[in-house]
Scaffold this motif. Sequence first.
Motif, PDB file in Angstrom:
ATOM      1  N   TRP A  94       9.603   1.104  -8.519  1.00  0.00           N
ATOM      2  CA  TRP A  94       9.444   0.010  -7.572  1.00  0.00           C
ATOM      3  C   TRP A  94       8.001  -0.059  -7.100  1.00  0.00           C
ATOM      4  CZ3 TRP A  94      13.060  -3.599  -6.598  1.00  0.00           C
ATOM      5  CH2 TRP A  94      14.383  -3.314  -6.950  1.00  0.00           C
TER       6      TRP A  94
ATOM      7  N   VAL B 151       7.541  -7.230  -3.332  1.00  0.00           N
ATOM      8  CA  VAL B 151       8.386  -6.211  -3.950  1.00  0.00           C
ATOM      9  C   VAL B 151       8.592  -6.563  -5.418  1.00  0.00           C
ATOM     10  CG1 VAL B 151      10.635  -5.065  -3.939  1.00  0.00           C
ATOM     11  CG2 VAL B 151       9.588  -5.766  -1.772  1.00  0.00           C
TER      12      VAL B 151
ATOM     13  N   LEU C 113       7.818   2.541   0.419  1.00  0.00           N
ATOM     14  CA  LEU C 113       9.213   2.925   0.234  1.00  0.00           C
ATOM     15  C   LEU C 113       9.381   4.441   0.211  1.00  0.00           C
ATOM     16  CD1 LEU C 113      10.081   0.399  -2.602  1.00  0.00           C
ATOM     17  CD2 LEU C 113      11.280   0.513  -0.405  1.00  0.00           C
TER      18      LEU C 113
ATOM     19  N   TYR D 179      18.111   1.707   0.933  1.00  0.00           N
ATOM     20  CA  TYR D 179      16.676   1.780   0.710  1.00  0.00           C
ATOM     21  C   TYR D 179      15.964   1.786   2.066  1.00  0.00           C
ATOM     22  CZ  TYR D 179      17.852   0.377  -4.076  1.00  0.00           C
ATOM     23  OH  TYR D 179      18.380   0.321  -5.339  1.00  0.00           O
TER      24      TYR D 179
ATOM     25  N   MET E 161      17.559  -4.000  -1.626  1.00  0.00           N
ATOM     26  CA  MET E 161      16.139  -4.260  -1.850  1.00  0.00           C
ATOM     27  C   MET E 161      15.794  -5.748  -1.745  1.00  0.00           C
ATOM     28  SD  MET E 161      13.621  -2.018  -2.322  1.00  0.00           S
ATOM     29  CE  MET E 161      13.863  -0.690  -3.514  1.00  0.00           C
TER      30      MET E 161
ATOM     31  N   TRP F  10      16.466  -7.130   4.425  1.00  0.00           N
ATOM     32  CA  TRP F  10      15.969  -5.992   5.210  1.00  0.00           C
ATOM     33  C   TRP F  10      16.294  -6.184   6.684  1.00  0.00           C
ATOM     34  CZ3 TRP F  10      13.861  -1.711   2.959  1.00  0.00           C
ATOM     35  CH2 TRP F  10      13.568  -1.817   1.590  1.00  0.00           C
TER      36      TRP F  10
END
Length: 323
Positions: free
Chosen positions: A112, A126, A151, A160, A185, A188
């Motif tokens: 990632w 991202v 992250l 996450y 992901m 959030w």
Amino acid sequence: MMKLKLPWQERPQKCHEVVWRYNENPIIKRDAIPTSNSVFNSAVVPFKDGYAGVFRCDNKAVQMNIFAGFSKDGINWDIDHQPIDFKAGDIDKVQGDYKYDPRVVFIEDRYWITWCEGHNGPTIGVGYTFDFIDFFQCENAFLPFNRNGVLFPEKINGKYAMMSRPSDNGHTPFGDIYLSYSPDMKYWGEHRHMMSPTPFKDSAWQCTKIGAGSVPFLTDEGWLMFYHGVITTCSGFRYAMGSAILDKENPNIVKYRTQPYLLTPSKLYEQVGDVPNVIFPCATLQDLEADKVAIYYGAADTVVGLAFGYISEIIEFTKQNSL
């Protein structure tokens, strides 16, 4: 599988610092590719029989973008001459004005990448890759304005976890670190305050703003992270590096945090450049069995430097010199 050899150089004689610089710094110079004005604030990870990285390269029009690169030893790098061309990931590809200050972490089955994405102001982009050849861009993590998205290398309580530093649209004169969670992901939330700048009298090097730096890694004491702190001086901002130990189960809890800095701009390549007086950590490579860590940092917003330390010494220093 053969164990990778960590980039390493022993502590110089007469050096009493807990973190020391590679004596051939900078390892990546500003003209590392033909179009670059500067290469700095970049991230690296182990990959196959060597290392891969994502590099901030500002071109000679000073357009900010991120580029992939590879290395056998973590010191000598072959950086692609063209920026990463992202394909659509979980949504239609986000069209941004710029990309800078990437971080990279392997979680479960892929690498990632997070970075500062220009989308009506800076926010956290991202994306992911499996091979550092094909890259996929996903939904931005947060609303503008935000920077320093980092992250954790594994899920926390099944989610996450990402640190970030809410900001404004300029060269932010303030900043706290927050922790946020996501089930997928993409969405959030559960935002938790983590760290604030310090009062001037307590630790002036980090009294203006702070930001998450390298991807944390787990030790017996908790998550060890290197972060940057900023002081406003009569000649502008000065960025230095400290360390923090975060609780394993609830990483928004800061167990220890350095009052003195670990590194501050004191070499010419850190003091003189496009933005003078900057040390900006973005990545580490660590060997827990050997008790060693290599720290990659941007210097003066112009080049990439490398520093080393023994993990146990850094942990003890952090605990003994904590705010």
